[in-house]
Motif scaffolding. Structure first.
Motif, PDB file in Angstrom:
ATOM      1  N   ASP A 318     -13.990 -20.490   2.297  1.00 36.16           N
ATOM      2  CA  ASP A 318     -12.779 -19.639   2.729  1.00 36.16           C
ATOM      3  C   ASP A 318     -12.886 -18.389   1.569  1.00 36.16           C
ATOM      4  O   ASP A 318     -12.948 -18.815   0.303  1.00 36.16           O
ATOM      5  CB  ASP A 318     -11.577 -20.164   2.950  1.00 36.16           C
ATOM      6  CG  ASP A 318     -11.243 -21.183   4.063  1.00 36.16           C
ATOM      7  OD1 ASP A 318     -12.173 -20.880   4.861  1.00 36.16           O
ATOM      8  OD2 ASP A 318     -10.537 -21.887   4.183  1.00 36.16           O
ATOM      9  N   TYR A 319     -12.545 -17.305   1.917  1.00 32.94           N
ATOM     10  CA  TYR A 319     -12.428 -16.284   0.882  1.00 32.94           C
ATOM     11  C   TYR A 319     -11.194 -15.625   1.407  1.00 32.94           C
ATOM     12  O   TYR A 319     -10.784 -15.381   2.471  1.00 32.94           O
ATOM     13  CB  TYR A 319     -13.676 -15.564   0.710  1.00 32.94           C
ATOM     14  CG  TYR A 319     -13.965 -14.863   1.759  1.00 32.94           C
ATOM     15  CD1 TYR A 319     -13.550 -13.493   1.885  1.00 32.94           C
ATOM     16  CD2 TYR A 319     -14.887 -15.153   2.768  1.00 32.94           C
ATOM     17  CE1 TYR A 319     -13.708 -12.671   3.081  1.00 32.94           C
ATOM     18  CE2 TYR A 319     -15.297 -14.343   3.853  1.00 32.94           C
ATOM     19  CZ  TYR A 319     -14.527 -13.252   4.222  1.00 32.94           C
ATOM     20  OH  TYR A 319     -14.917 -12.464   5.025  1.00 32.94           O
ATOM     21  N   ILE A 320     -10.528 -14.896   0.531  1.00 29.89           N
ATOM     22  CA  ILE A 320      -9.639 -13.826   0.311  1.00 29.89           C
ATOM     23  C   ILE A 320     -10.405 -12.255  -0.096  1.00 29.89           C
ATOM     24  O   ILE A 320     -10.547 -12.305  -1.553  1.00 29.89           O
ATOM     25  CB  ILE A 320      -8.233 -14.034  -0.137  1.00 29.89           C
ATOM     26  CG1 ILE A 320      -7.559 -15.319   0.422  1.00 29.89           C
ATOM     27  CG2 ILE A 320      -7.394 -12.777  -0.289  1.00 29.89           C
ATOM     28  CD1 ILE A 320      -6.414 -15.579  -0.046  1.00 29.89           C
ATOM     29  N   ARG A 321     -10.573 -11.409   0.437  1.00 27.22           N
ATOM     30  CA  ARG A 321     -10.769 -10.083  -0.203  1.00 27.22           C
ATOM     31  C   ARG A 321      -9.930  -9.158   0.080  1.00 27.22           C
ATOM     32  O   ARG A 321      -9.136  -8.621   1.045  1.00 27.22           O
ATOM     33  CB  ARG A 321     -11.865  -9.527   0.846  1.00 27.22           C
ATOM     34  CG  ARG A 321     -12.676  -8.350   0.297  1.00 27.22           C
ATOM     35  CD  ARG A 321     -13.405  -7.714   1.932  1.00 27.22           C
ATOM     36  NE  ARG A 321     -14.153  -6.515   1.396  1.00 27.22           N
ATOM     37  CZ  ARG A 321     -14.007  -5.592   2.391  1.00 27.22           C
ATOM     38  NH1 ARG A 321     -13.972  -6.087   3.521  1.00 27.22           N
ATOM     39  NH2 ARG A 321     -14.755  -4.383   2.013  1.00 27.22           N
ATOM     40  N   SER A 322      -9.406  -8.388  -1.206  1.00 27.76           N
ATOM     41  CA  SER A 322      -8.781  -7.505  -1.474  1.00 27.76           C
ATOM     42  C   SER A 322      -9.135  -6.402  -1.626  1.00 27.76           C
ATOM     43  O   SER A 322     -10.019  -6.113  -2.665  1.00 27.76           O
ATOM     44  CB  SER A 322      -7.396  -8.019  -2.402  1.00 27.76           C
ATOM     45  OG  SER A 322      -7.072  -9.264  -2.328  1.00 27.76           O
ATOM     46  N   VAL A 323      -8.930  -5.149  -0.975  1.00 21.44           N
ATOM     47  CA  VAL A 323      -9.458  -3.720  -1.330  1.00 21.44           C
ATOM     48  C   VAL A 323      -8.525  -2.883  -1.663  1.00 21.44           C
ATOM     49  O   VAL A 323      -7.406  -2.831  -0.961  1.00 21.44           O
ATOM     50  CB  VAL A 323     -10.296  -3.485  -0.001  1.00 21.44           C
ATOM     51  CG1 VAL A 323     -10.824  -1.857  -0.247  1.00 21.44           C
ATOM     52  CG2 VAL A 323     -11.268  -4.429   0.521  1.00 21.44           C
ATOM     53  N   MET A 324      -8.544  -2.322  -2.727  1.00 20.41           N
ATOM     54  CA  MET A 324      -7.699  -1.410  -3.253  1.00 20.41           C
ATOM     55  C   MET A 324      -8.214   0.088  -3.347  1.00 20.41           C
ATOM     56  O   MET A 324      -9.098   0.427  -3.901  1.00 20.41           O
ATOM     57  CB  MET A 324      -7.238  -1.582  -4.662  1.00 20.41           C
ATOM     58  CG  MET A 324      -6.287  -2.997  -4.888  1.00 20.41           C
ATOM     59  SD  MET A 324      -6.625  -3.968  -6.063  1.00 20.41           S
ATOM     60  CE  MET A 324      -8.048  -5.033  -5.437  1.00 20.41           C
TER      61      MET A 324
END
Length: 375
Positions: A318-324
């Protein structure tokens, strides 16, 4: 010192202050490995077990490495328990180079020093200037091992990208670490940043390179040095990829490097970003605390109106991708937190050291971030 840092670190700091670096190393190795020791009885022999990251052997060359101006210095290896040592070079699979492609042995010499490097040139003829990716290996690793573990040459073949792999030398650091934690190597036009920028300039002069698409990426100590280059050579590198690394200016010596690696608490530097940045970090990394990746991305400072978050799973991880999104003051930033991943390159080739085949493909995602529109 914060209470969460183990008490034996007080003894290690005192040994470092007394310039007894080998004794400090032996103490840390023993305590992190779970076996008791006495500081006075610490062995001065070099540690032969697992290290912070990668392998200790170097590739044999046709001639001996030319010495640099810097005298040999002692550096702790920052060991981590529970990780098997990397295989020897004789057992390493051979890197395959497609017909028409080249994996060149080259050397840069400049005012700040000399380093060898490998350069991958794809088999496809260039229709115009090509992008360039500079890949910085971690401690005790070499360019061939890093190329194998990240599979960046194969991906560069797909995207027709040049890839350079600078090589650290033992005269600069016995464990082959880039010296990201020393002030002498944290500024422009000096030390290792100047050498790596010099390698980049050599390639740009000798090959058709798109100077608007030159990028730098690295693992752990190499990732930390990539952050240094993004802060000091923003006019050269238009994007930075940092895997399991640390922020620019987060340490100023061995003791502060050990502290920030273990805790992730920043005593200085922080999340200075001048170029587009993509960060990968394993949630189970016990060598470089995952908080360092969050600080690199500035997750604590970025408002929710700028951040979009997406979860997913790739190859059982599993992963969490955060884009700013970018603003007038800040460039685009992307942060990947990979669950279950330790101190290793996500989605890499397990034949290379400190590369984990499970999880999202960090190399492919970095190339996508560098070369394509932000999605």
């Amino acid at each position: 010192m914060p209470r969460s840092i183990p008490s034996f670190m007080d003894d290690a700091r005192r040994l470092v202050a007394a310039n007894r670096l080998l004794d400090a190393t032996a103490l840390i190795q023993a305590r992190l490995g779970g076996s008791p020791t006495d500081t006075a009885a610490a062995s001065p022999q070099p540690f032969q077990g697992p290290t912070i990251e990668l392998r200790a052997e170097r590739v044999e060359r046709g001639q001996q490495e030319a010495p640099t101006d810097a005298p040999p210095r002692s550096r702790p290896r920052f060991p981590r328990p529970g990780v098997a040592t990397a295989r020897s070079n004789s057992n390493r699979p051979t890197l395959m180079v497609p017909t028409g492609a080249e994996f060149l042995h080259l050397k840069h010499e400049g005012p700040s020093g000399a380093r060898r490097y490998r350069l991958y040139v794809p088999s496809t003829l260039a229709s115009g200037p090509r992008p360039l990716i500079v890949m910085l290996h971690g401690c005790t690793q070499d360019p061939e091992d890093f190329a194998l573990g990240t599979r960046m040459n194969q991906l560069a073949e797909e995207r027709n990208v040049l890839v350079a792999y600078p090589e650290q030398v033992r005269a600069a650091n016995p464990s082959l670490c880039w010296n990201w934690f020393e002030p002498a190597h944290q500024r422009r036009d000096a030390g290792e940043p100047a050498i790596i920028a010099g390698i980049t300039e050599d390639i740009a002069r000798r090959h058709s390179v798109d100077r608007t698409r030159i990028f730098v990426a690295g693992l752990s100590a190499g990732g930390a040095m990539a952050a240094v280059l993004g802060a000091t050579y923003a006019d050269v590198f238009t994007g930075v990829g940092i895997h399991s690394g640390l922020p620019y200016g987060s340490a100023a010596n061995v003791a502060s490097a050990l502290s920030v690696m273990r805790s992730g608490r920043q005593s200085g530097g922080g999340s200075r970003r001048r170029v587009r940045t993509i960060v990968f970090h394993g949630a189970r990394d016990t060598t470089v605390h995952p908080a360092n990746g969050e600080c690199l991305a500035g997750l604590q400072q970025v408002g929710t109106n700028r951040t979009t978050t997406q979860g997913g799973s790739v190859n059982g991880r599993d992963y969490i991708r955060s884009v700013m999104a970018a603003t007038h003051e800040e460039p685009d930033v992307e942060h990947w937190r990979v669950e279950g991943l330790g101190h290793a390159w996500s989605g890499g080739d397990a034949n290379g050291s400190y590369a984990d085949a499970a999880g999202p493909d960090a190399s492919r995602e970095m190339l996508r971030f560098f070369l394509d529109e932000l999605q």
